[in-house]
Design a protein around this motif. Structure first.
Motif, short mmCIF file in Angstrom:
data_model
loop_
_atom_site.label_atom_id
_atom_site.label_comp_id
_atom_site.label_asym_id
_atom_site.label_seq_id
_atom_site.Cartn_x
_atom_site.Cartn_y
_atom_site.Cartn_z
N ILE A 165 0.84 -1.19 0.00
CA ILE A 165 0.00 0.00 0.00
C ILE A 165 0.88 1.25 0.00
O ILE A 165 2.08 1.18 0.29
N ASP A 166 0.27 2.37 -0.32
CA ASP A 166 0.95 3.66 -0.22
C ASP A 166 0.60 4.29 1.12
O ASP A 166 -0.58 4.51 1.42
N ALA A 167 1.61 4.55 1.92
CA ALA A 167 1.42 5.21 3.22
C ALA A 167 2.28 6.46 3.24
O ALA A 167 2.95 6.80 2.27
N GLU A 168 2.27 7.15 4.37
CA GLU A 168 3.08 8.36 4.50
C GLU A 168 3.41 8.63 5.95
O GLU A 168 2.76 8.11 6.86
N TYR A 169 4.44 9.42 6.15
CA TYR A 169 4.72 9.96 7.47
C TYR A 169 4.93 11.46 7.32
O TYR A 169 5.12 11.97 6.21
N GLY A 170 4.87 12.17 8.44
CA GLY A 170 4.94 13.62 8.39
C GLY A 170 6.22 14.17 8.98
O GLY A 170 6.82 13.56 9.88
N ILE A 171 6.62 15.31 8.49
CA ILE A 171 7.74 16.06 9.04
C ILE A 171 7.19 17.41 9.49
O ILE A 171 6.60 18.16 8.70
N LEU A 172 7.36 17.73 10.77
CA LEU A 172 6.85 18.99 11.27
C LEU A 172 7.62 20.17 10.70
O LEU A 172 8.67 20.00 10.07
N GLY A 173 7.11 21.35 10.94
CA GLY A 173 7.71 22.56 10.38
C GLY A 173 9.13 22.83 10.84
O GLY A 173 9.84 23.61 10.21
N ASP A 174 9.55 22.17 11.94
CA ASP A 174 10.94 22.35 12.38
C ASP A 174 11.93 21.56 11.54
O ASP A 174 13.14 21.68 11.71
N ASN A 175 11.41 20.73 10.61
CA ASN A 175 12.22 19.86 9.75
C ASN A 175 13.09 18.89 10.53
O ASN A 175 14.08 18.38 10.02
N LYS A 176 12.70 18.63 11.76
CA LYS A 176 13.45 17.70 12.60
C LYS A 176 12.57 16.58 13.15
O LYS A 176 13.04 15.45 13.30
N THR A 177 11.33 16.91 13.46
CA THR A 177 10.46 15.96 14.14
C THR A 177 9.61 15.19 13.13
O THR A 177 8.93 15.78 12.29
N CYS A 178 9.65 13.88 13.24
CA CYS A 178 8.94 12.99 12.33
C CYS A 178 7.69 12.44 13.02
O CYS A 178 7.76 11.99 14.17
N VAL A 179 6.56 12.46 12.34
CA VAL A 179 5.30 11.93 12.89
C VAL A 179 4.95 10.64 12.16
O VAL A 179 4.75 10.63 10.94
#
Length: 390
Positions: free
Chosen positions: A73-87
């Motif tokens: 499947i196609d999934a995703e993860y997020g990068i917060l605006g600080d470009n350091k924290t991964c969700v």
């Protein structure tokens, strides 16, 4: 007047963003001169990734991973605006919504894809993680996730066990020698509104197994298997998961993170409120409106409306809740600064009708509650204030 709009999603019908915009339209229809601030909120479950990314002007990365039933499947993860924290939101890789109707099977469902998301983030250089655990289709104790990150989970013949909670009873040996070393050099904040232990009547299998497709016989098997898995984990890590608070989150993956990762578990809504800047948004606000699909006595355990209201109350700001349906036990909410709990349903209708028309229903309900609230507010103040109304 300033109103902060901070709903969760109305699951199955509208996202948190869509709900917020519908509430805003209703408010401005009644009082076009009011100031409104939309800040969609999640509680660690589905939608948390989108909420945090949007609030921080972050971005997402798409990844091809293994779905809960082994499909690609196609999934995703997020990068917060600080470009350091991964969700990492496990629902995007291992969630209930990814399983076709009639195919739910916690004996087979795996968290392997969630591990692949984490591995991809490691390979991209990220070391700071927020892990959102809600909405899983799995009951595998997080074993699939750990296997994707190099843990060897072997049966008595030295072979890797298969996928799903049905395989955990076969565990004989846990070999951590190839577990991804970047785990030890990273930080993991677990966002979850679930405090259930791993096993027992309040554990992962008995409480959440049925919604993942388990009948009573399967629930008993899953619970026995998780207990065996917990025994094996304790021998290797010294961490006893069986009664550990939060270990039963998302089919036991909460326990896997606590045993094998340098992690800290916090109430999901608190994590979201902190990272979205919700407290700062409350400055100068006169009212907060929140909501979600179902509001009842369980809302007080840390769901979005509860967390929003508690934070608003600490700023002496009242909160109104809009809900798709209102269940028993909402009286407990009124001690937390909640003025009222209001169903958006305004006439007899089927569930499908309500879901199909959710945005219009939310908009109309929002208009009515603010008209009522501010008219009552004027009367209590003993003075007449003429708002610009349509």
């Amino acid at each position: 007047m300033k109103i902060v709009i901070a709903p969760d999603s109305f699951k199955g019908s509208v996202s948190a963003v869509e709900a917020a915009l519908a509430i805003e339209r209703g408010i401005l229809k009644a009082f076009p001169d009011f100031e409104t601030v939309c800040l969609p909120i999640g509680d660690g479950g589905e939608g948390t990734l989108d909420t945090l990314v949007a609030a921080t002007n972050g971005h997402t990365k798409a990844v091809r991973v293994t779905g809960p039933l082994g499909q690609q499947i196609d999934a995703e993860y997020g990068i917060l605006g600080d470009n350091k924290t991964c969700v990492i939101e496990m629902a995007t890789a291992s969630g209930l919504a990814l399983v076709p109707e009639g195919q739910l099977n916690p004996l087979k469902a795996t968290t392997y894809g969630t591990g692949e998301l984490i591995r991809h983030a490691f390979d991209s250089g990220y070391t700071s993680f927020i892990l959102a655990l809600g909405g899983s289709a799995t009951n595998d104790g997080g074993v699939g996730m750990l296997q994707a990150l190099g843990l060897k989970v072997l049966d008595e013949n030295g072979n890797e066990i298969g996928q799903g909670g049905g395989e955990l009873g076969k565990v004989h040996t846990i070999d951590v020698s190839d577990l991804n070393p970047r785990i030890r050099t990273s930080t993991f904040l677990i966002a979850s509104d679930v405090e259930n232990p791993l096993i027992g009547p309040n554990g992962a299998s008995y409480v959440f197994g049925p919604q993942k497709g388990a009948n009573l016989d399967i629930v008993k098997k899953l619970d026995t298997n998780l207990s065996h898995w917990g025994d094996c984990v304790e021998k290797v890590t010294g961490v006893r998961l069986h009664e550990l608070k939060g270990a039963g989150a998302a089919g036991g993956i909460g326990g896997a993170f606590q045993a094998f990762f340098p992690s800290n578990m916090r109430r999901g809504i608190d994590v979201v409120i902190e990272h979205t800047g919700f407290r700062k948004t409350l400055n100068g606000a006169d009212l907060v409106i929140t909501g979600e699909g179902q509001v009842d006595f369980q809302t007080a355990s840390g769901k979005t409306p509860m967390g929003v209201a508690q934070t608003a109350q600490s700023h002496d700001i009242p909160t109104i809740i809009l809900a798709g349906s209102v269940g028993a036990g909402v009286d407990v909410l009124y001690q937390y600064g909640i003025v009222s709990v209001n169903s958006i349903i305004n006439r007899p209708m089927t569930l499908n009708e309500a879901m199909e028309n959710a945005e219009k229903l939310i908009e109309f309900a929002a208009e009515q509650v603010v008209r009522s609230y501010f008219n009552d507010h004027k009367m209590q103040q003993g003075k007449v204030v003429h708002y610009n109304e349509n």
